[in-house]
Design a protein around this motif. Structure first.
Motif, PDB file in Angstrom:
ATOM      1  N   TYR A  13     -33.107 -25.137   7.568  1.00  0.00           N
ATOM      2  CA  TYR A  13     -32.474 -25.783   6.417  1.00  0.00           C
ATOM      3  C   TYR A  13     -32.755 -25.011   5.126  1.00  0.00           C
ATOM      4  CZ  TYR A  13     -31.133 -29.478   3.144  1.00  0.00           C
ATOM      5  OH  TYR A  13     -30.536 -30.188   2.132  1.00  0.00           O
ATOM      6  N   ILE A  14     -34.019 -24.665   4.916  1.00  0.00           N
ATOM      7  CA  ILE A  14     -34.391 -23.967   3.682  1.00  0.00           C
ATOM      8  C   ILE A  14     -33.802 -22.565   3.650  1.00  0.00           C
ATOM      9  CG2 ILE A  14     -36.370 -22.971   2.467  1.00  0.00           C
ATOM     10  CD1 ILE A  14     -37.873 -25.557   3.465  1.00  0.00           C
ATOM     11  N   ASN A  15     -33.935 -21.849   4.766  1.00  0.00           N
ATOM     12  CA  ASN A  15     -33.434 -20.467   4.789  1.00  0.00           C
ATOM     13  C   ASN A  15     -31.937 -20.402   4.512  1.00  0.00           C
ATOM     14  OD1 ASN A  15     -35.784 -20.892   6.557  1.00  0.00           O
ATOM     15  ND2 ASN A  15     -35.740 -18.679   6.754  1.00  0.00           N
ATOM     16  N   ILE A  16     -31.199 -21.366   5.018  1.00  0.00           N
ATOM     17  CA  ILE A  16     -29.746 -21.306   4.874  1.00  0.00           C
ATOM     18  C   ILE A  16     -29.301 -21.896   3.527  1.00  0.00           C
ATOM     19  CG2 ILE A  16     -27.539 -22.030   5.871  1.00  0.00           C
ATOM     20  CD1 ILE A  16     -29.222 -20.006   7.577  1.00  0.00           C
ATOM     21  N   ILE A  17     -29.746 -23.105   3.229  1.00  0.00           N
ATOM     22  CA  ILE A  17     -29.256 -23.799   2.032  1.00  0.00           C
ATOM     23  C   ILE A  17     -29.820 -23.186   0.748  1.00  0.00           C
ATOM     24  CG2 ILE A  17     -29.242 -26.032   0.818  1.00  0.00           C
ATOM     25  CD1 ILE A  17     -27.386 -25.917   3.263  1.00  0.00           C
ATOM     26  N   TYR A  18     -31.105 -22.803   0.772  1.00  0.00           N
ATOM     27  CA  TYR A  18     -31.768 -22.331  -0.449  1.00  0.00           C
ATOM     28  C   TYR A  18     -31.773 -20.806  -0.577  1.00  0.00           C
ATOM     29  CZ  TYR A  18     -33.485 -27.117  -0.957  1.00  0.00           C
ATOM     30  OH  TYR A  18     -33.569 -28.483  -1.106  1.00  0.00           O
ATOM     31  N   SER A  19     -31.402 -20.095   0.492  1.00  0.00           N
ATOM     32  CA  SER A  19     -31.437 -18.626   0.429  1.00  0.00           C
ATOM     33  C   SER A  19     -30.083 -18.004   0.752  1.00  0.00           C
ATOM     34  CB  SER A  19     -32.504 -18.082   1.394  1.00  0.00           C
ATOM     35  OG  SER A  19     -33.779 -18.533   0.986  1.00  0.00           O
ATOM     36  N   LYS A  20     -29.498 -18.391   1.884  1.00  0.00           N
ATOM     37  CA  LYS A  20     -28.201 -17.810   2.235  1.00  0.00           C
ATOM     38  C   LYS A  20     -27.123 -18.288   1.252  1.00  0.00           C
ATOM     39  CE  LYS A  20     -25.030 -17.177   6.150  1.00  0.00           C
ATOM     40  NZ  LYS A  20     -24.758 -17.499   7.571  1.00  0.00           N
ATOM     41  N   GLY A  21     -27.173 -19.560   0.868  1.00  0.00           N
ATOM     42  CA  GLY A  21     -26.199 -20.111  -0.089  1.00  0.00           C
ATOM     43  C   GLY A  21     -26.209 -19.334  -1.402  1.00  0.00           C
ATOM     44  N   PRO A  22     -27.395 -19.142  -2.017  1.00  0.00           N
ATOM     45  CA  PRO A  22     -27.449 -18.330  -3.240  1.00  0.00           C
ATOM     46  C   PRO A  22     -26.951 -16.897  -3.021  1.00  0.00           C
ATOM     47  CG  PRO A  22     -29.445 -19.629  -3.049  1.00  0.00           C
ATOM     48  CD  PRO A  22     -28.664 -19.852  -1.778  1.00  0.00           C
ATOM     49  N   LEU A  23     -27.204 -16.337  -1.838  1.00  0.00           N
ATOM     50  CA  LEU A  23     -26.711 -14.975  -1.583  1.00  0.00           C
ATOM     51  C   LEU A  23     -25.187 -14.950  -1.525  1.00  0.00           C
ATOM     52  CD1 LEU A  23     -29.316 -13.605   0.999  1.00  0.00           C
ATOM     53  CD2 LEU A  23     -28.986 -12.869  -1.382  1.00  0.00           C
ATOM     54  N   PHE A  24     -24.586 -16.047  -1.049  1.00  0.00           N
ATOM     55  CA  PHE A  24     -23.119 -16.144  -1.089  1.00  0.00           C
ATOM     56  C   PHE A  24     -22.640 -16.092  -2.544  1.00  0.00           C
ATOM     57  CE2 PHE A  24     -19.822 -19.338  -2.143  1.00  0.00           C
ATOM     58  CZ  PHE A  24     -18.704 -18.619  -1.733  1.00  0.00           C
ATOM     59  N   LEU A  25     -23.318 -16.849  -3.415  1.00  0.00           N
ATOM     60  CA  LEU A  25     -22.909 -16.872  -4.825  1.00  0.00           C
ATOM     61  C   LEU A  25     -23.091 -15.489  -5.450  1.00  0.00           C
ATOM     62  CD1 LEU A  25     -24.499 -20.331  -5.672  1.00  0.00           C
ATOM     63  CD2 LEU A  25     -22.043 -19.826  -5.561  1.00  0.00           C
ATOM     64  N   HIS A  26     -24.161 -14.803  -5.042  1.00  0.00           N
ATOM     65  CA  HIS A  26     -24.413 -13.458  -5.570  1.00  0.00           C
ATOM     66  C   HIS A  26     -23.321 -12.491  -5.092  1.00  0.00           C
ATOM     67  CE1 HIS A  26     -27.024 -10.768  -7.720  1.00  0.00           C
ATOM     68  NE2 HIS A  26     -27.058  -9.911  -6.717  1.00  0.00           N
ATOM     69  N   ALA A  27     -22.936 -12.635  -3.828  1.00  0.00           N
ATOM     70  CA  ALA A  27     -21.874 -11.778  -3.280  1.00  0.00           C
ATOM     71  C   ALA A  27     -20.548 -12.067  -3.991  1.00  0.00           C
ATOM     72  CB  ALA A  27     -21.743 -12.011  -1.776  1.00  0.00           C
ATOM     73  N   MET A  28     -20.316 -13.350  -4.279  1.00  0.00           N
ATOM     74  CA  MET A  28     -19.097 -13.740  -5.006  1.00  0.00           C
ATOM     75  C   MET A  28     -19.082 -13.086  -6.383  1.00  0.00           C
ATOM     76  SD  MET A  28     -16.320 -15.543  -5.027  1.00  0.00           S
ATOM     77  CE  MET A  28     -16.526 -16.649  -3.640  1.00  0.00           C
ATOM     78  N   ARG A  29     -20.232 -13.129  -7.042  1.00  0.00           N
ATOM     79  CA  ARG A  29     -20.335 -12.544  -8.382  1.00  0.00           C
ATOM     80  C   ARG A  29     -20.067 -11.038  -8.341  1.00  0.00           C
ATOM     81  NH1 ARG A  29     -25.922 -12.761 -11.953  1.00  0.00           N
ATOM     82  NH2 ARG A  29     -25.251 -11.331 -13.596  1.00  0.00           N
TER      83      ARG A  29
END
Ligand SMILES: [Zn+2]
Length: 574
Positions: free
Chosen positions: A506-522
């Motif tokens: 849960y933590i690895n995906i929601i708190y880490s992979k999710g932010p990396l998606f936003l970073h990739a979007m940026r």
């Protein structure tokens, strides 16, 4: 203006924190407890129990045909859609209309008066309250009763306006203390609808009640519901549950989230009555207005959402705290005799940092991170509209917990050298936008607020020009944990309900992979489009509810280049 934290250097404690993060691979605020087997077992037993109940009704179950909510052609409650984790509503207990005199008189209040909320909003936003005349308007009179089993007893009147395009034949309220994660108990003993005694039916082990509406409620019409309720508080916090830092009496602090019957959300799938998981957040509610009269023993002080308007002593050794909060996602209060406070103003907002004996230095650290990140987020996400933001130490096993107008940080931070303020504080401050201002279905789409709140930590360090922390957040908090999930074979799409995760990923995906998606979007759409999209998202859904598709559509609208491959890869795992 320079951000309040400009020039803030990495302290010895922060260096220790970052070194701990590097060693441990994460500064998570929900510590995994390896409860996978228990979680799966509980989920399975819940599903099996539900199936069993449906297939073999016991003779003890009351006949409830008349009272069972009937889906109409135009409105099909979500819970009627067969889902393994959401059995159809089967009232398990039906209270008959009670004619006895109520324990408290019906509160006399004008529920159409919104002027009091201008006292909780900054002058520039004072008129926003009047823009939401259809939001639920709560007036709650409640008394805190300390004791071996501490409890709350009260009555609330709610003005409910049908904000949907379909007639509502009943209203549903959530009793959050009855959720397994809250580990408490709550009941509604009596109900009035527009002054007439109404029936109360319980659903899902008492986590929801429904109130049938005679003749239904037409779109745009309003009704006045009075509920007498009682809730008991657990006196210990179990590690890793969603209740940690939410609800209970631990360490001399009454932690009061979701103690009152909360109007359920009616959305495109009907009434949302998800019981949530034992971890993650359970609250899903519409923006509302709250006038609360909380009576507590005179030795105790109240720190709550919104603003305290008055304290009035009674003859019996108690004090009534009159509080107004709104428009906010929910009402929260902490009650204790153990805190002192220091305050500072940023952008016209008063930030109060509360602390226990010996915790002054920690309170100053918490205050510094809060004012700093509040100033940064005011510019990136649009201005925080309220006059006040409180920071309190909560007896939580998580690192922090968001409430409307208030953030809780782990009480252990205030006694341990170092603490975890550097990550948890900006994360919880960002929740004032991605939770409070913009609501989301936390049980079903946890990434929508959590991934944004965690990416905001990176944005904060970027804005205050603290490159070491910026790199540490990106590399050690986001990338390291996402890579760990992949290496361990527990990677999965970001999208999905909390119940579909376990505490190992849960933590690895929601708190880490999710932010990396936003970073990739940026990186894909560029800074200008990315920040314009964030601002647009907040402005478009301010005081409302957003779903994942809404955020993704905002990004699509601001991008001059295709982004669906990014969304497919990170969010949906296609
Ligand atoms: Zn969070």
């Amino acid at each position: 203006m320079e951000p309040a934290t400009r020039g803030l250097k990495q302290s010895a404690s922060e260096r220790r924190l970052m070194s701990a993060i590097r060693k441990r691979g994460g500064g998570c605020w929900l510590r995994p407890r390896g409860a996978l087997l228990v979680t799966v077992a509980l989920a399975l037993s819940a599903v099996l129990a539900a199936c069993d109940r449906e297939a073999n009704p016991t003779p003890d179950e009351p006949e409830v045909t008349v009272l069972a909510p009937t889906p109409s052609a135009t409105a099909v409650p979500a819970t009627f859609t067969p889902e393994p984790t959401a059995p159809p509503p089967t009232p398990t207990q039906v209270a008959q209309p009670v004619e006895d005199p109520p324990p408290f008189p019906t509160p006399d209040i004008d529920l159409t008066d919104y002027t009091v909320y201008s006292e909780t909003l900054l002058e520039a936003y004072a008129e926003e309250a009047a823009l939401l005349p259809d939001a639920p308007h709560y007036f709650i009179q409640v008394r805190l009763l300390p004791g071996e089993v501490p409890s709350l007893e009260g009555v609330q009147r709610v003005r409910v306006t049908n904000q949907e395009e379909t007639r509502l034949n009943e209203l549903y309220f959530r009793l959050y203390p009855n959720l397994p994660a809250y580990e408490g108990a709550a009941e509604v003993s009596r109900a009035l609808v527009d002054g007439k005694v109404a029936t109360v039916g319980y659903l899902f082990d008492g986590t929801a009640v429904f109130i049938p509406l005679e003749g239904g409620l037409a779109p745009g019409a309003a009704t006045d519901v009075t509920l007498w309720f009682r809730a008991t508080l657990p006196t210990q916090v179990n590690a890793g549950t969603a209740g940690a830092g939410l609800y209970g009496f631990v360490g001399g602090v009454y932690d009061l989230a979701g103690f009152y019957p909360t109007l359920a959300v009616y959305d495109h799938r009907g009434w949302d009555l998800d019981a949530g998981a034992s971890f993650g957040d359970s609250l899903f509610s519409d923006t509302g207005f709250y006038q609360v009269e909380l009576t507590v023993p005179e030795a105790l002080a109240v720190v709550a959402s919104g603003s305290t308007l008055a304290q009035e002593p009674n003859d019996d050794g108690t004090t009534v705290w009159r509080i107004a909060a709104g428009p906010v996602r929910s009402f929260y209060a902490a009650v204790t005799d153990r805190w002192e406070a220091i305050s500072e103003e940023v952008d016209g907002i008063t930030v109060n940092s509360y602390y226990p004996v010996g915790g002054l230095a920690s309170a100053q650290t918490a205050l510094s991170y809060t004012t700093g990140s509040l100033g940064v987020f005011n510019r990136i996400f649009g201005h925080y509209p309220y006059r006040e933001l409180d920071v309190v130490p909560l007896p939580t096993t998580a690192f922090g917990m968001e409430h409307a107008g208030l953030l809780g940080l782990a009480a252990s931070f205030y006694t341990e050298a170092g603490g975890g303020f550097g990550i948890a504080t900006p994360h919880e401050v960002a929740h004032q936008w991605f939770f409070n201002l913009i609501g989301n279905d936390q049980p079903d789409e946890p990434w929508l607020d959590e991934s944004l709140a965690n990416y905001a930590v990176y944005l904060y360090y970027e804005a205050v020009d603290w490159p070491q922390m910026q790199t540490a957040v990106l590399e050690n908090v986001f990338r390291y944990r996402y890579d760990a999930a992949r290496n361990l074979g527990i990677d999965r799409p970001v999208s999905g309900a909390v119940v579909g995760f376990d505490q190992s990923n849960y933590i690895n995906i929601i708190y880490s992979k999710g932010p990396l998606f936003l970073h990739a979007m940026r990186e894909r759409i560029g800074d200008e489009a990315f920040f314009a999209a964030l601002l647009d998202y907040v402005q478009s859904f301010r005081y409302g509810i957003a779903y994942a598709g809404d955020l993704l559509d905002v990004f699509r609208g601001h991008s001059s280049t295709p982004i669906d491959d990014l969304i497919a890869f990170w969010i949906y795992g296609e």
